[in-house]
Design a protein around this motif. Structure first.
Motif, PDB file in Angstrom:
ATOM      1  N   ALA A  38       1.051  -1.096  -0.055  1.00 28.09           N
ATOM      2  CA  ALA A  38      -0.093  -0.108  -0.053  1.00 28.09           C
ATOM      3  C   ALA A  38       0.862   1.092  -0.017  1.00 28.09           C
ATOM      4  O   ALA A  38       0.559   2.257  -0.607  1.00 28.09           O
ATOM      5  CB  ALA A  38      -1.038  -0.062   1.355  1.00 28.09           C
ATOM      6  N   TYR A  39       1.769   1.445   0.905  1.00 28.19           N
ATOM      7  CA  TYR A  39       2.771   2.412   0.951  1.00 28.19           C
ATOM      8  C   TYR A  39       3.497   2.496  -0.391  1.00 28.19           C
ATOM      9  O   TYR A  39       3.603   3.893  -1.093  1.00 28.19           O
ATOM     10  CB  TYR A  39       3.881   2.271   1.973  1.00 28.19           C
TER      11      TYR A  39
ATOM     12  N   GLU B 146       4.542  19.351  16.501  1.00 18.92           N
ATOM     13  CA  GLU B 146       4.312  18.154  15.575  1.00 18.92           C
ATOM     14  C   GLU B 146       3.536  18.553  14.403  1.00 18.92           C
ATOM     15  O   GLU B 146       2.246  19.158  14.757  1.00 18.92           O
ATOM     16  CB  GLU B 146       3.969  16.999  16.363  1.00 18.92           C
ATOM     17  N   TYR B 147       3.841  17.997  12.936  1.00 18.73           N
ATOM     18  CA  TYR B 147       2.845  18.597  12.168  1.00 18.73           C
ATOM     19  C   TYR B 147       3.102  17.423  10.976  1.00 18.73           C
ATOM     20  O   TYR B 147       4.286  16.997  10.965  1.00 18.73           O
ATOM     21  CB  TYR B 147       3.152  20.015  11.690  1.00 18.73           C
ATOM     22  N   MET B 148       2.251  17.456  10.035  1.00 22.95           N
ATOM     23  CA  MET B 148       2.381  16.924   8.736  1.00 22.95           C
ATOM     24  C   MET B 148       1.503  17.500   7.629  1.00 22.95           C
ATOM     25  O   MET B 148       0.619  18.031   8.073  1.00 22.95           O
ATOM     26  CB  MET B 148       1.824  15.369   8.929  1.00 22.95           C
ATOM     27  N   SER B 149       2.265  17.811   6.578  1.00 21.14           N
ATOM     28  CA  SER B 149       1.656  18.566   5.408  1.00 21.14           C
ATOM     29  C   SER B 149       0.383  18.041   4.989  1.00 21.14           C
ATOM     30  O   SER B 149      -0.085  16.712   5.217  1.00 21.14           O
ATOM     31  CB  SER B 149       2.278  18.967   4.399  1.00 21.14           C
ATOM     32  N   LEU B 150      -0.978  18.867   4.786  1.00 25.89           N
ATOM     33  CA  LEU B 150      -1.830  18.182   4.217  1.00 25.89           C
ATOM     34  C   LEU B 150      -1.946  17.205   3.104  1.00 25.89           C
ATOM     35  O   LEU B 150      -2.798  16.043   3.014  1.00 25.89           O
ATOM     36  CB  LEU B 150      -3.116  19.367   3.984  1.00 25.89           C
ATOM     37  N   ASP B 151      -1.058  17.207   2.189  1.00 29.39           N
ATOM     38  CA  ASP B 151      -0.687  16.456   1.283  1.00 29.39           C
ATOM     39  C   ASP B 151      -0.381  15.305   1.692  1.00 29.39           C
ATOM     40  O   ASP B 151      -0.835  14.102   1.081  1.00 29.39           O
ATOM     41  CB  ASP B 151       0.432  17.130   0.301  1.00 29.39           C
TER      42      ASP B 151
ATOM     43  N   GLU C 158      -4.813   7.274   2.037  1.00 26.57           N
ATOM     44  CA  GLU C 158      -5.025   6.310   1.029  1.00 26.57           C
ATOM     45  C   GLU C 158      -4.386   5.144   1.394  1.00 26.57           C
ATOM     46  O   GLU C 158      -4.621   4.373   1.308  1.00 26.57           O
ATOM     47  CB  GLU C 158      -4.704   7.141  -0.470  1.00 26.57           C
ATOM     48  N   ILE C 159      -3.178   5.428   1.944  1.00 27.13           N
ATOM     49  CA  ILE C 159      -2.424   4.223   2.385  1.00 27.13           C
ATOM     50  C   ILE C 159      -3.001   3.328   3.256  1.00 27.13           C
ATOM     51  O   ILE C 159      -3.142   2.268   3.327  1.00 27.13           O
ATOM     52  CB  ILE C 159      -0.938   4.640   3.077  1.00 27.13           C
ATOM     53  N   LEU C 160      -3.644   3.925   4.130  1.00 29.38           N
ATOM     54  CA  LEU C 160      -4.559   3.223   5.179  1.00 29.38           C
ATOM     55  C   LEU C 160      -5.685   2.534   4.764  1.00 29.38           C
ATOM     56  O   LEU C 160      -6.089   1.228   4.777  1.00 29.38           O
ATOM     57  CB  LEU C 160      -5.079   4.183   6.424  1.00 29.38           C
ATOM     58  N   VAL C 161      -6.383   3.313   3.674  1.00 26.57           N
ATOM     59  CA  VAL C 161      -7.491   2.341   3.000  1.00 26.57           C
ATOM     60  C   VAL C 161      -6.860   1.325   2.315  1.00 26.57           C
ATOM     61  O   VAL C 161      -7.623   0.133   2.322  1.00 26.57           O
ATOM     62  CB  VAL C 161      -8.183   3.737   1.951  1.00 26.57           C
TER      63      VAL C 161
END
Length: 170
Positions: free
Chosen positions: A101-102, A146-151, A158-161
């Protein structure tokens, strides 16, 4: 005393460095020990040490090292609690689904890394922490701001799905 024993995250002075950092050809990380709670009492000082140890380090080795440290400084080891070290082979079918998936979503090859944390994985057999770090983003996990970009959050979704679908349908 605490500084002497725990000034580096691997607590070198305890003398229980991981015997090996690889097991069955896979990186299993280093032993990590950190004082997490220091409490003064009428009897003295209580110190809680949080540890993550590699798959090849035994409870007896850890207990002996801490007992020796306590004995050398007039202390006493009480209330020890050890969760098992975690090792899951990358060949496990569900791990392959996570990697697939990744790779499908990012176009990057999956890397398998053992994190210093992930202690919740000890709650059940064959559990792993899964949360991709992206090579083009700084690792801000568990840090100030701590952060992660919206993209990347969308990619993670999508990876989790795909992961859940792949595991459920395999």
């Amino acid at each position: 005393v605490l500084y002497d024993y725990f000034h580096d995250i691997v607590a070198s002075k305890l003398g229980i460095a991981a015997k090996e950092e690889y097991y069955l050809g896979e990186y299993i990380h280093k032993n990590v020990f950190t004082p997490s709670v220091i409490r003064t009492t009428e009897q003295g000082v209580d110190v809680t040490v949080n540890g993550r140890f590699s798959y090849t380090t035994t409870k007896d080795e850890i207990q002996s090292a801490f007992e020796a440290m306590c004995d050398a400084h007039g202390g006493k080891l009480v209330g020890e609690d050890y969760g098992p070290a975690v090792f899951v082979s990358r060949e496990a079918p569900y791990i392959k689904e996570l990697a697939k998936a990744y790779e499908n979503v990012t176009g990057n090859p999956a890397e398998y890394k053992i994190d210093y944390g992930a202690s919740y994985c000890k709650a059940m057999p064959n559990m792993v922490g899964f949360g991709p770090l992206f090579p083009d983003e700084p690792d801000m996990m568990h840090q100030v701001d701590e952060y992660m970009s919206l993209d990347k959050i969308e990619q993670m979704y999508e990876i989790l799905v795909q992961s859940i679908s792949g595991i459920a349908c395999s």
